[in-house]
Design an enzyme around this catalytic site. Structure first.
Site, PDB file in Angstrom:
ATOM      1  N   SER A   1      55.322  85.164  61.612  1.00  0.00           N
ATOM      2  CA  SER A   1      54.311  85.388  62.631  1.00  0.00           C
ATOM      3  C   SER A   1      54.296  84.225  63.631  1.00  0.00           C
ATOM      4  O   SER A   1      55.312  83.949  64.262  1.00  0.00           O
ATOM      5  CB  SER A   1      52.952  85.601  61.951  1.00  0.00           C
ATOM      6  OG  SER A   1      52.026  86.170  62.831  1.00  0.00           O
TER       7      SER A   1
ATOM      8  N   HIS B   1      52.408  93.559  58.101  1.00  0.00           N
ATOM      9  CA  HIS B   1      52.676  92.267  58.735  1.00  0.00           C
ATOM     10  C   HIS B   1      52.764  91.137  57.715  1.00  0.00           C
ATOM     11  O   HIS B   1      53.551  90.216  57.869  1.00  0.00           O
ATOM     12  CB  HIS B   1      51.582  91.982  59.765  1.00  0.00           C
ATOM     13  CG  HIS B   1      51.803  90.717  60.543  1.00  0.00           C
ATOM     14  ND1 HIS B   1      52.937  90.494  61.298  1.00  0.00           N
ATOM     15  CD2 HIS B   1      51.039  89.600  60.669  1.00  0.00           C
ATOM     16  CE1 HIS B   1      52.857  89.305  61.874  1.00  0.00           C
ATOM     17  NE2 HIS B   1      51.726  88.748  61.498  1.00  0.00           N
TER      18      HIS B   1
ATOM     19  N   ASP C   1      38.579  75.170  67.497  1.00  0.00           N
ATOM     20  CA  ASP C   1      38.412  75.031  68.943  1.00  0.00           C
ATOM     21  C   ASP C   1      39.757  75.118  69.656  1.00  0.00           C
ATOM     22  O   ASP C   1      39.901  75.823  70.661  1.00  0.00           O
ATOM     23  CB  ASP C   1      37.732  73.704  69.283  1.00  0.00           C
ATOM     24  CG  ASP C   1      36.258  73.690  68.902  1.00  0.00           C
ATOM     25  OD1 ASP C   1      35.667  74.785  68.769  1.00  0.00           O
ATOM     26  OD2 ASP C   1      35.706  72.586  68.737  1.00  0.00           O
TER      27      ASP C   1
END
Length: 267
Positions: free
Chosen positions: A94, A245, A186
């Site tokens: 991924s 996946h 963040d």
């Protein structure tokens, strides 16, 4: 940036290039522990040193504001130079697969062979990732003294039980009972367009390359193959049956046999 690593050593010394394993978004080297050991032992492919990394902003690696693929590839390059003698086979899943492709295209001298697990060098939709990040940020960590205590707070934002369990693997509870995410939420949120995208990197990696994907996944569809073959002309494709996946978690034995068999055939 030097990355944290978890290393699986073969039972006997090997002169083969090490195998570097690069996890996906929200993952860590620990997620790949069992697979690392299997590939290091020499049962399904020749024994070798296996180095699983924590990408920046994940696990026990340092945090950095830049979460782009050039930054991730630069970290991998530094780690391969320090831990692998300057050359390695690289397996990435991924997001880790995109970082590995970026590395192979820009620093091909460091990559002996490349394995991309259920990912292509193309842009994808968000796939709900921003909602997952916001769900994690919404957990009141002051009320959490064990992982299970955070699980109910994730349910609305992360309906899938297996995905909640996976995300909670990145929640650390310290000895004093305080909890913290081992993810720079963040930075990941700010760079989500980069993470689900592709930087448009040009070039060509001509080394042996395997694109292994879940048969039930749509991440490596027929429409991506022209782009893959343009950048990775030696690419071969294998589908793992009854897997999506998260093919290495859903069908670990088939995944190990596929990767190990390919490594053995191309050694």
């Amino acid at each position: 940036m030097r990355l944290n690593t978890i290393i699986a050593e073969p039972k006997t010394p090997s002169d083969l290039p090490p195998l570097v394993i690069v996890h996906g978004l929200y993952g860590s080297a620990k997620n790949w522990g069992a697979i690392s050991k299997r590939l290091a032992q020499g049962n399904v492919c020749p024994a070798r040193r296996v180095v699983a990394v924590d990408l920046r902003n994940h696990g026990d690696s340092p945090w950095g504001e830049d979460a782009s693929y050039p930054a991730l590839a630069s970290d991998l390059a530094e780690t391969i130079e320090a831990e692998c003698g300057g050359r390695a086979d690289v397996l990435g899943h991924s997001m880790g697969g995109k970082a590995s492709m970026q590395l192979a295209l820009t620093r091909p001298e460091l990559v002996n062979r490349l394995i991309a697990a259920d990912i292509a060098p193309v842009a994808y939709e968000n796939h709900g990732h921003l909602a997952y990040i916001r769900a994690m940020k919404g957990v009141d960590l002051s009320t959490v003294n064990r992982r299970a205590a955070a699980e109910p707070q994730l349910r609305d934002g992360v309906p899938d039980r297996a995905l909640r369990a996976f995300l909670l693997q990145s929640l650390a509870v310290e000895e004093d009972g305080t909890a913290r995410w081992k993810l720079n939420l963040d930075a990941l949120e700010a760079h989500m367009p980069d993470i689900v995208g592709w930087p448009g990197t040009e070039g060509e990696f001509t080394g042996p390359t395997l694109f292994v994907h879940g048969a039930n996944s749509d991440y490596v569809g027929p429409e991506a193959r022209p782009q893959i073959k343009r950048l990775f002309p030696a690419a071969r494709f294998v589908a793992v049956k009854e897997a999506g996946h998260w093919l290495h978690a859903e069908q670990p034995e088939a995944f190990v046999q596929t990767v190990g068999g390919w490594l053995k055939a191309t050694d």
